[in-house]
Design an enzyme around this catalytic site. Structure first.
Site, PDB file in Angstrom:
ATOM      1  N   LYS A   1     -10.224 -10.659  13.848  1.00 31.83           N
ATOM      2  CA  LYS A   1      -9.183  -9.666  14.180  1.00 31.83           C
ATOM      3  C   LYS A   1      -7.952 -10.387  14.704  1.00 31.83           C
ATOM      4  O   LYS A   1      -8.011 -11.073  15.728  1.00 31.83           O
ATOM      5  CB  LYS A   1      -9.776  -8.754  15.270  1.00 31.83           C
ATOM      6  CG  LYS A   1      -8.903  -7.623  15.755  1.00 31.83           C
ATOM      7  CD  LYS A   1      -9.701  -6.796  16.778  1.00 31.83           C
ATOM      8  CE  LYS A   1      -9.029  -5.498  17.129  1.00 31.83           C
ATOM      9  NZ  LYS A   1      -9.817  -4.706  18.104  1.00 31.83           N
TER      10      LYS A   1
ATOM     11  N   ASN B   1     -18.030   4.042  18.816  1.00 30.52           N
ATOM     12  CA  ASN B   1     -16.832   3.332  19.251  1.00 30.52           C
ATOM     13  C   ASN B   1     -16.519   3.703  20.701  1.00 30.52           C
ATOM     14  O   ASN B   1     -16.359   4.886  21.029  1.00 30.52           O
ATOM     15  CB  ASN B   1     -15.643   3.671  18.333  1.00 30.52           C
ATOM     16  CG  ASN B   1     -14.530   2.646  18.452  1.00 30.52           C
ATOM     17  OD1 ASN B   1     -14.566   1.784  19.344  1.00 30.52           O
ATOM     18  ND2 ASN B   1     -13.542   2.723  17.582  1.00 30.52           N
TER      19      ASN B   1
ATOM     20  N   GLU C   1     -15.974  -9.891  15.025  1.00 24.39           N
ATOM     21  CA  GLU C   1     -14.821  -9.411  14.247  1.00 24.39           C
ATOM     22  C   GLU C   1     -13.707 -10.452  14.122  1.00 24.39           C
ATOM     23  O   GLU C   1     -13.259 -11.033  15.119  1.00 24.39           O
ATOM     24  CB  GLU C   1     -14.273  -8.145  14.899  1.00 24.39           C
ATOM     25  CG  GLU C   1     -13.194  -7.463  14.048  1.00 24.39           C
ATOM     26  CD  GLU C   1     -13.127  -5.977  14.307  1.00 24.39           C
ATOM     27  OE1 GLU C   1     -13.987  -5.246  13.777  1.00 24.39           O
ATOM     28  OE2 GLU C   1     -12.241  -5.547  15.047  1.00 24.39           O
TER      29      GLU C   1
HETATM   30  O1  LIG Z   1     -11.688  -5.838  19.751  1.00 25.07           O
HETATM   31  P1  LIG Z   1     -12.786  -5.037  20.326  1.00 25.07           P
HETATM   32  O2  LIG Z   1     -12.372  -4.172  21.464  1.00 25.07           O
HETATM   33  O3  LIG Z   1     -13.997  -5.867  20.645  1.00 25.07           O
HETATM   34  O4  LIG Z   1     -13.244  -3.999  19.155  1.00 25.07           O
HETATM   35  C1  LIG Z   1     -13.770  -4.445  17.939  1.00 25.07           C
HETATM   36  C2  LIG Z   1     -13.905  -3.240  17.004  1.00 25.07           C
HETATM   37  O5  LIG Z   1     -14.862  -2.386  17.518  1.00 25.07           O
HETATM   38  C3  LIG Z   1     -12.571  -2.519  16.801  1.00 25.07           C
HETATM   39  O6  LIG Z   1     -11.686  -3.438  16.250  1.00 25.07           O
HETATM   40  C4  LIG Z   1     -12.665  -1.276  15.922  1.00 25.07           C
HETATM   41  C5  LIG Z   1     -13.617  -0.316  16.014  1.00 25.07           C
HETATM   42  N1  LIG Z   1     -13.428   0.650  15.071  1.00 25.07           N
HETATM   43  C6  LIG Z   1     -12.326   0.325  14.363  1.00 25.07           C
HETATM   44  C7  LIG Z   1     -11.727   0.979  13.289  1.00 25.07           C
HETATM   45  C8  LIG Z   1     -10.633   0.378  12.719  1.00 25.07           C
HETATM   46  C9  LIG Z   1     -10.081  -0.802  13.235  1.00 25.07           C
HETATM   47  C10 LIG Z   1     -10.675  -1.458  14.300  1.00 25.07           C
HETATM   48  C11 LIG Z   1     -11.795  -0.899  14.879  1.00 25.07           C
END
Ligand SMILES: O=P(O)(O)OC[C@@H](O)[C@@H](O)c1c[nH]c2ccccc12
Length: 411
Positions: A198, A330, A196
């Site tokens: 992010k 999730n 991701e």
């Molecule tokens: O940064 P992490 O904990 O690895 O998670 C990634 C992703 O699963 C998470 O950003 C996410 C999962 N579902 C979402 C829905 C909207 C925004 C973001 C998300």
């Protein structure tokens, strides 16, 4: 009253989706409207035969709904009609009938166990009282309410018709599932990685100062990611559709997931127009009818939908919907933002059999940091992992992939 209603029906069908009150209503009408050639969709053609039982029933029901069904009946030969041969069944389904009977989207959603509300509308006083109507109950609800505002501004600037045309002009989508399968085969059965891009999250804030989406995307691809997830929500995640577009135009070959809070088909067409190959649909936000309709829109565009669940009730709902090919579990609740890495295993222990029987691919999402975390969800049976924070917060997000898996992934 009838004249007013009639006016509203015509306005919604022919001029603007702004008057529509429920996203379901708006999705269906908007797609019908967007997809019907102008000649077919002229005010003169309102007297299409009502093909479906729902249309007959709706003759005495809520005028907007009758308009919707007539629009959809009128959409023969259009994109809406091309969404699938099962639209008779679709428009006769109990959810459509329930929707036509004038219930608000919030009460329909609540009946499905969905706790996230849309902004409460004056038309539906039953949706809440006092401050409860005006104040979001949790982070996800706040995000969805903000998304409604953002979306209405975007739609005002770029009506659905134009977005649909732009989506149709986009280069063909890439095969998201094939990329996951190939990566898994290449890496001896290790879960494929959806990495991701992010920048921030509502709870953790900024995750990376020097955030260059293209650099990160290239590093992920070079180090074995099968697909990339690009956050496009601006307000809460500091993402953008520009990021999606620039990554898509940067020479990166991985299929791209548009990571956003989809509440309207407009966003799916828009994501496609910016180069997305897949979109996220969140079961905690979308009633079954929206999910079904959006899956059709995705299919019509050659896109994949990653359908996200967090708990058993959502998983149960999604397992009853035909056409769900990938489920994301999730580990983070979007209501509280708490992570429980065992969530994937817990849901798969209970429902793994039916998921395998239906040949649905499972992705474990969020809160994965170590090779042990990956091995644990791999043992539970997932085909892929979706990881942002643990990669993006490291100095070299590409090299961080080998750290996450305990070995280098083949590219
Ligand atoms: O940064 P992490 O904990 O690895 O998670 C990634 C992703 O699963 C998470 O950003 C996410 C999962 N579902 C979402 C829905 C909207 C925004 C973001 C998300």
């Amino acid at each position: 009253m009838e004249a007013k209603a009639d006016h509203r029906r015509q306005s919604s069908c022919f001029h603007s989706a702004v008057l529509l009150t429920s996203p379901m209503e708006s999705s269906i009408l908007a797609a019908a409207r967007a997809s019907v050639p102008a000649t077919v969709f002229s005010p003169l053609s309102t007297s299409f035969p009502s093909r479906t039982a729902a249309a007959h029933r709706a003759d005495g029901a809520r005028p907007a709904a009758r308009g919707a069904v007539r629009c959809s009946a009128a959409a023969q030969g259009s994109v809406l009609h091309r969404l699938g041969s099962a639209d008779e069944t679709f428009f006769n389904s109990s959810e459509v009938i329930q929707w036509e009977s004038g219930k608000s989207i919030n009460s329909i959603a609540a009946a499905q166990g969905i706790r996230i509300r849309r902004r409460c509308r004056p038309r539906y006083p039953s949706e809440g009282v006092g401050v409860d109507r005006a104040i979001p109950r949790n982070v996800l609800e706040q995000i969805v309410w903000d998304k409604e505002v953002d979306l209405s501004q975007r739609k005002a600037k770029m009506p659905l018709q134009r977005v649909v045309e732009s989506a149709e002009r986009a280069p063909p989508p890439r095969d998201f599932v094939a990329a996951l399968d190939a990566a898994r085969r290449r890496n001896g059965g290790l879960p494929a990685l959806i990495a991701e891009v992010k920048k921030a999250s509502p709870i953790k804030g900024l995750l990376r100062e020097d955030f260059n989406p293209v650099e990160i995307a290239r590093a992920y691809e070079k180090n074995g990611a099968a697909c990339l997830s690009i956050l496009t929500d601006e307000k809460h995640f500091l993402g953008s559709f520009e990021n999606l577009e620039t990554v898509r135009n940067s020479g990166v070959k991985c299929p791209l997931l548009c990571k956003d809070f989809v509440i309207d088909v407009w966003q799916i067409y828009y994501a496609r127009s910016k180069g997305a190959d897949a979109v996220l649909l969140i079961a905690a936000v979308l009633p079954d009818l929206d999910i079904k309709y959006m899956l059709r829109v995705c299919r019509s565009l050659g896109m994949m939908a990653l359908v996200e669940v967090h708990d058993e009730r959502e998983l149960d709902r999604m397992l009853k919907i035909d056409g769900v090919q990938i489920i994301g579990i999730n580990n983070r609740s979007l209501g509280t933002f708490e992570v429980d890495a065992a969530n994937t295993n817990m849901l798969l222990e209970k429902h793994g059999d039916i998921i395998r029987k239906k040949r649905i691919m499972v992705v474990s999402e969020s809160g994965l940091f170590t090779p042990h975390d990956v091995a644990s969800v791999q043992n539970a049976g997932v085909s892929a992992v979706l990881v942002g924070e643990s990669l993006v917060t490291q100095e070299d997000p590409g090299r961080a992939i080998a750290g996450l898996f305990g070995k280098e992934l083949l590219h």
